[in-house]
Motif scaffolding. Structure first.
Motif, short mmCIF file in Angstrom:
data_model
loop_
_atom_site.label_atom_id
_atom_site.label_comp_id
_atom_site.label_asym_id
_atom_site.label_seq_id
_atom_site.Cartn_x
_atom_site.Cartn_y
_atom_site.Cartn_z
N SER A 91 37.74 37.59 35.37
CA SER A 91 38.69 36.80 34.57
C SER A 91 39.48 35.87 35.49
CB SER A 91 39.62 37.68 33.73
OG SER A 91 39.72 38.96 34.26
N SER A 92 40.02 34.78 34.88
CA SER A 92 40.72 33.81 35.72
C SER A 92 42.22 33.97 35.59
CB SER A 92 40.34 32.37 35.37
OG SER A 92 39.52 32.33 34.25
N PRO A 93 42.91 33.76 36.71
CA PRO A 93 44.36 33.99 36.75
C PRO A 93 45.15 32.83 36.17
CG PRO A 93 43.56 33.26 38.89
CD PRO A 93 42.35 33.35 38.01
N SER A 94 46.35 33.14 35.65
CA SER A 94 47.34 32.07 35.48
C SER A 94 48.57 32.52 36.26
CB SER A 94 47.65 31.83 34.01
OG SER A 94 48.13 33.01 33.43
N PHE A 95 49.23 31.57 36.92
CA PHE A 95 50.28 31.92 37.87
C PHE A 95 51.65 31.63 37.29
CE2 PHE A 95 46.48 30.82 40.44
CZ PHE A 95 46.22 32.11 40.89
N PRO A 96 52.66 32.46 37.65
CA PRO A 96 54.02 32.22 37.14
C PRO A 96 54.56 30.88 37.63
CG PRO A 96 53.85 34.37 38.25
CD PRO A 96 52.59 33.63 38.53
N SER A 97 55.57 30.36 36.93
CA SER A 97 56.13 29.06 37.33
C SER A 97 57.09 29.20 38.51
CB SER A 97 56.83 28.40 36.15
OG SER A 97 57.72 29.33 35.58
N SER A 98 57.52 30.45 38.82
CA SER A 98 58.39 30.68 39.98
C SER A 98 57.52 31.06 41.19
CB SER A 98 59.31 31.85 39.64
OG SER A 98 58.50 32.97 39.32
N ASP A 99 58.16 31.31 42.34
CA ASP A 99 57.42 31.91 43.46
C ASP A 99 56.80 33.22 42.98
OD1 ASP A 99 58.58 29.87 44.88
OD2 ASP A 99 59.40 31.14 46.47
N PHE A 100 55.65 33.57 43.53
CA PHE A 100 55.00 34.77 43.04
C PHE A 100 54.25 35.50 44.14
CE2 PHE A 100 50.67 33.03 42.84
CZ PHE A 100 50.92 31.66 42.81
N VAL A 101 53.84 36.73 43.82
CA VAL A 101 53.11 37.59 44.74
C VAL A 101 51.76 37.92 44.12
CG1 VAL A 101 53.08 39.91 45.80
CG2 VAL A 101 55.21 38.60 45.70
#
Ligand SMILES: Nc1ncnc2c1ncn2[C@@H]1O[C@H](COP(=O)(O)OP(=O)(O)O)[C@@H](O)[C@H]1O
Ligand SMILES: [Mg+2]
Length: 286
Positions: free
Chosen positions: A112-122
């Protein structure tokens, strides 16, 4: 009556990293003969009264083999079922779904493909310890390559917004022995620090702490919820470490619940903690 307790380690650090040194005399004084042994050694674990996971730092890359070994050991504490549940950070989503205050967590399985948070992330592997494979990204960064590399190693990727309180306050770790609060310590920010000389974990900066009431209250809720999900009593957990951070609103959030082999900070707390641990081992056998 003499009983045997085995503290389980890994081949690279056969007697642990020093954190458990005070536990050995405490167990001895309560009637145990104590030995260290790496989990994947030829040691006969089946005859010991208590086989205690303490420094099995290398399981992450060989988790199926490690869990099979756990299931083969009759007197393992914490139990193999607890270790199976707790060595995959997907349990964080179960605790979120149970209504607990947990760092927002999404899982990205291979395929599956990721979606990333709009803030800094880990981005980190769902199976991992000692900060290995964990990386911090700035908001808007494309972390697809890191997710792909975790997938290529067979890991599910776990994505969380970066909790910047870690940089200022660090993490607060609350240690429970036999389900009862024992002591607490803080741990500095890890991402950006360097691997320990053994190469197995990031060198940690720990200091003793007195936890505020809201942190203890969340840790208690986490232990109750985890025990309910596992179908066990809290007292059946020889040890538990609840790692908390503060969210942007200042309220505590669960970052990790460690039930498999956590560093318990014996060097950062009162000498009575090692005896409480030994007493909790006796309670498991009673
Ligand atoms: N969401 C996050 N926000 C801030 N720091 C994080 C976050 N997730 C992980 N870290 C940092 O990375 C370290 C390792 O991550 P953690 O989830 O505790 O896994 P483990 O200790 O099992 O490797 C943490 O101690 C913390 O310093
Ligand atoms: Mg951790």
């Amino acid at each position: 009556m003499s009983r045997t307790a085995v503290l389980v380690s890994c081949a690279e650090l056969p007697t642990g990293d020093g954190d458990d040194d005070a536990v050995v005399p405490a167990l001895t004084s309560l009637g145990f003969s104590v030995e260290w042994a790496p989990w994947d050694s030829s040691f006969d674990f089946s005859s010991a009264d208590a086989v205690i996971l303490r420094a099995t730092w290398d399981y992450a890359a060989r988790r199926p083999e490690f869990l099979a070994w756990c299931e083969s050991v009759p007197s393992l504490v914490n139990s193999a079922a607890v270790v199976r549940w707790n060595t995959d950070k997907s349990y964080l989503v179960e605790l979120l779904d149970a209504g607990l205050a947990v760092v927002p967590t999404s899982l990205v399985a291979p395929g599956s493909s990721p979606s990333f948070p709009s803030s800094d992330f880990v981005v980190k592997p769902s199976v991992g310890a000692g900060s290995r494979g964990a990386a911090r990204f700035a908001s808007g960064a494309d972390a697809s390559a890191h997710v792909a590399s975790l997938h290529a190693e067979g890991h599910t990727a776990l994505i969380q917004p970066y909790q910047s309180s870690v940089d200022t306050d660090g993490e607060l770790a609350l240690v429970y022995l036999g389900g009862v609060y024992s002591h607490a310590f803080t741990k500095g920010a890890m991402l950006g620090s360097t691997l320990d000389s053994s190469g197995l974990y990031l060198a940690e900066e720990l200091a003793p702490a007195s936890p505020p009431a809201d942190a203890v209250a969340l840790a208690e809720d986490v232990l109750d919820a985890a025990s309910a999900l596992l179908g066990i009593l809290r007292a059946e957990l020889l040890y538990a470490r609840v790692d908390l951070v503060r969210g942007a609103d200042g309220k505590p959030l669960l970052l990790e619940l460690e039930l498999a082999e956590p560093s318990l900070g014996f060097r950062q707390t009162d000498p009575g903690a090692a005896m409480r641990f030994a007493s909790a081992v006796r309670q498991q056998l009673a």
